[in-house]
Design a protein around this motif. Structure first.
Motif, PDB file in Angstrom:
ATOM      1  N   UNK A   1      -0.185  13.058  -0.712  1.00 23.09           N
ATOM      2  CA  UNK A   1      -0.124  11.952  -0.248  1.00 23.09           C
ATOM      3  C   UNK A   1      -1.093  12.348   1.193  1.00 23.09           C
ATOM      4  N   UNK A   2      -2.326  11.902   0.649  1.00 27.25           N
ATOM      5  CA  UNK A   2      -3.475  12.045   2.359  1.00 27.25           C
ATOM      6  C   UNK A   2      -2.811  10.891   3.364  1.00 27.25           C
ATOM      7  N   UNK A   3      -2.865  11.276   4.917  1.00 28.53           N
ATOM      8  CA  UNK A   3      -2.858  10.503   5.481  1.00 28.53           C
ATOM      9  C   UNK A   3      -3.846  10.347   6.579  1.00 28.53           C
ATOM     10  N   UNK A   4      -4.425   9.723   6.714  1.00 28.53           N
ATOM     11  CA  UNK A   4      -5.862   9.238   7.308  1.00 28.53           C
ATOM     12  C   UNK A   4      -5.495   9.485   8.788  1.00 28.53           C
ATOM     13  N   UNK A   5      -5.931   9.509  10.103  1.00 29.15           N
ATOM     14  CA  UNK A   5      -5.787   8.707  11.385  1.00 29.15           C
ATOM     15  C   UNK A   5      -7.027   9.302  11.912  1.00 29.15           C
TER      16      UNK A   5
ATOM     17  N   UNK B   1       5.329   9.218   5.520  1.00 30.02           N
ATOM     18  CA  UNK B   1       4.378   9.003   4.134  1.00 30.02           C
ATOM     19  C   UNK B   1       3.152   9.674   4.665  1.00 30.02           C
ATOM     20  N   UNK B   2       3.594  11.551   3.657  1.00 28.62           N
ATOM     21  CA  UNK B   2       1.670  11.764   4.087  1.00 28.62           C
ATOM     22  C   UNK B   2       2.354  13.204   3.722  1.00 28.62           C
ATOM     23  N   UNK B   3       1.993  14.236   3.088  1.00 24.49           N
ATOM     24  CA  UNK B   3       1.866  15.996   2.775  1.00 24.49           C
ATOM     25  C   UNK B   3       1.322  16.024   3.428  1.00 24.49           C
ATOM     26  N   UNK B   4      -0.252  15.971   3.622  1.00 21.69           N
ATOM     27  CA  UNK B   4      -0.752  16.282   4.726  1.00 21.69           C
ATOM     28  C   UNK B   4      -1.918  15.412   5.261  1.00 21.69           C
ATOM     29  N   UNK B   5      -1.823  15.421   6.542  1.00 17.96           N
ATOM     30  CA  UNK B   5      -2.436  14.210   7.839  1.00 17.96           C
ATOM     31  C   UNK B   5      -3.719  14.888   8.209  1.00 17.96           C
ATOM     32  N   UNK B   6      -4.830  13.967   8.664  1.00 18.48           N
ATOM     33  CA  UNK B   6      -5.898  13.969   8.518  1.00 18.48           C
ATOM     34  C   UNK B   6      -6.583  12.860  10.184  1.00 18.48           C
ATOM     35  N   UNK B   7      -7.173  14.433  10.886  1.00 21.70           N
ATOM     36  CA  UNK B   7      -6.898  13.461  12.030  1.00 21.70           C
ATOM     37  C   UNK B   7      -9.154  13.342  11.330  1.00 21.70           C
TER      38      UNK B   7
ATOM     39  N   UNK C   1       0.349  -1.063  -0.207  1.00 18.27           N
ATOM     40  CA  UNK C   1       0.101  -0.099  -0.152  1.00 18.27           C
ATOM     41  C   UNK C   1       0.453   1.817  -0.201  1.00 18.27           C
ATOM     42  N   UNK C   2       2.210   1.378   0.603  1.00 17.57           N
ATOM     43  CA  UNK C   2       3.020   1.961   0.948  1.00 17.57           C
ATOM     44  C   UNK C   2       3.329   2.543  -0.958  1.00 17.57           C
ATOM     45  N   UNK C   3       3.997   1.248  -1.452  1.00 22.93           N
ATOM     46  CA  UNK C   3       4.876   1.795  -2.591  1.00 22.93           C
ATOM     47  C   UNK C   3       3.609   2.142  -3.344  1.00 22.93           C
ATOM     48  N   UNK C   4       2.186   1.468  -3.669  1.00 24.13           N
ATOM     49  CA  UNK C   4       0.706   2.111  -4.162  1.00 24.13           C
ATOM     50  C   UNK C   4       0.769   3.337  -4.097  1.00 24.13           C
ATOM     51  N   UNK C   5       1.406   4.361  -2.816  1.00 20.55           N
ATOM     52  CA  UNK C   5       0.866   5.789  -2.637  1.00 20.55           C
ATOM     53  C   UNK C   5       2.022   6.535  -3.330  1.00 20.55           C
ATOM     54  N   UNK C   6       3.665   5.793  -3.585  1.00 14.04           N
ATOM     55  CA  UNK C   6       4.309   6.481  -4.052  1.00 14.04           C
ATOM     56  C   UNK C   6       3.637   7.043  -5.976  1.00 14.04           C
ATOM     57  N   UNK C   7       2.623   6.425  -5.979  1.00 13.51           N
ATOM     58  CA  UNK C   7       2.340   7.034  -7.505  1.00 13.51           C
ATOM     59  C   UNK C   7       2.223   8.357  -7.665  1.00 13.51           C
ATOM     60  N   UNK C   8       1.387   8.739  -6.255  1.00 13.59           N
ATOM     61  CA  UNK C   8       0.615   9.879  -6.187  1.00 13.59           C
ATOM     62  C   UNK C   8       1.484  10.871  -5.830  1.00 13.59           C
ATOM     63  N   UNK C   9       0.993  12.255  -6.966  1.00 15.34           N
ATOM     64  CA  UNK C   9       2.104  13.250  -6.386  1.00 15.34           C
ATOM     65  C   UNK C   9       1.702  14.011  -4.451  1.00 15.34           C
TER      66      UNK C   9
END
Ligand SMILES: Nc1nc2c(ncn2[C@@H]2O[C@H](COP(=O)(O)OP(=O)(O)OP(=O)(O)O)[C@@H](O)[C@H]2O)c(=O)[nH]1
Ligand SMILES: [Mg+2]
Length: 323
Positions: free
Chosen positions: A169-173, A191-197, A159-167
């Motif tokens: 990355x939003x990581x949800x917690x 990983x993550x450019x923007x973090x979301x709670x 799944x981390x590999x899949x995120x490498x295709x994106x420019x």
């Protein structure tokens, strides 16, 4: 025969790049099936792409990724943007229910030609899923979408590999209790450019926001030269709270990339290097499957006799394939 194939391929490429959703969907189905004959199509389509903003959304199972994506789609549709969603289902082939559930939750947008929503199943093709996701993104990226959202569960390497295709990355917690915060790994903000709670209605949400901010500040100090400081956004995907702010942060991140050509270029370089490596690994794998046995049959005797060893044999086969 070859001419016919070429003509068919040319018309498929033309249809996909003109935004023909059915043509795009059919190609993704062929990717899912592992149809290798579409390689010439993917080559042509890649060259037509690079215009859409590719946003990856990842996070633990049930964090609210699909709900959040549905809200983002509605937000961007409201601005007249054309949006594609690719939901990569990492679960085993037995849980088709998750895919169906996604379709239902995302179903609000069906009938809208400015939106394309597609789930892709893993079919147990371990390791091949990231490659298949990359191929599907290549197809979508050749179409006239403004934004391509890619959803994947953030659990394993795949799944981390899949995120490498994106420019971006939003990581949800989701909100974490004290014990979860204690147990959270240092790499949680890797990983993550923007973090979301998400699930901001939960009492622990604000504490989790502060915790993530602290973790980001710590890792950011180590990489002070980075032109982007990841923000933390609190959302409530169920009712749409925080979605406008999240969309704004995504815009800001793309703006930061555009304003820092060096930053954007190094990311793009990393992405392409990763893609090429992935394809190379795939080709080697295919080739071993197709041609490996006869070579090996002819080679094993000296290994059995201990005249040579598996290491030397692997070296030799590698040389032959590379040559
Ligand atoms: N309380 C609360 N529940 C939420 C919120 N957002 C999503 N949910 C619920 O969380 C559950 C999971 O939501 P999904 O959007 O399917 O989560 P997901 O991350 O896509 O799940 P998987 O794709 O299965 O990993 C659903 O029951 C949602 O209704 C929120 O902001 N607050
Ligand atoms: Mg989901």
């Amino acid at each position: 025969m070859n001419n016919d194939t070429d003509r068919d391929n040319a018309s498929i490429v033309a249809a996909v790049s003109a935004g023909d959703i059915r043509a795009g969907a059919r190609l993704i189905t062929r990717i899912e099936r592992g149809d290798e004959s579409i390689a010439p199509l993917l080559k042509a389509l890649f060259r037509l792409g690079g215009k859409a903003q590719i946003v990856g959304v990842t996070g633990p199972p049930g964090a609210g990724k699909s709900t959040l994506i549905s809200r983002l789609v509605a937000h961007w549709r409201g601005l007249g943007l054309r949006v594609a969603v690719l939901a990569i289902d990492p679960s085993s082939p037995f849980t088709g229910g998750a895919v169906l559930g996604d379709r239902l939750r995302m179903g609000d947008h069906s009938g809208d030609g400015g939106v394309f929503i597609r789930s892709m199943a893993s079919r147990g093709q371990l390791g091949g899923l990231a490659k298949a996701a990359g191929d599907a993104i290549t197809v979508l990226d050749a179409m006239p979408w403004d934004v391509i959202l890619v959803e994947t569960v953030g659990v394993g390497q795949n799944e981390t590999e899949i995120m490498r295709h994106a420019s971006v990355v939003v990581l949800l917690q989701t909100p974490m209790g004290g014990d979860d915060i204690q147990a959270a790994k240092a790499g949680i903000t890797e990983i993550g450019d923007i973090f979301v709670v998400n699930k901001g209605d939960h009492p622990e949400a604000d504490r989790t926001v502060r915790f993530l901010q602290d973790m980001i500040s710590l890792s950011h100090r180590l990489h002070a030269e980075k032109p982007w400081h990841p923000p933390v956004v609190k959302t409530r995907a169920l009712n749409g709270d925080g979605i406008a702010e999240l969309a704004q942060q995504i815009d800001r991140c793309f703006a930061a990339l555009a304003a820092n050509p060096g930053f954007a270029r190094s990311r793009e370089t990393e992405r392409i290097k990763h893609r090429v490596t992935e394809l190379l690994r795939h080709q080697l794998d295919q080739r071993l499957r197709a041609n490996g046995s006869p070579w090996l049959d002819a080679c094993v005797d000296p290994v059995i006799a201990r005249e040579t060893d598996p290491y030397a044999l692997a070296d030799e086969l590698f040389q032959r394939m590379a040559g």
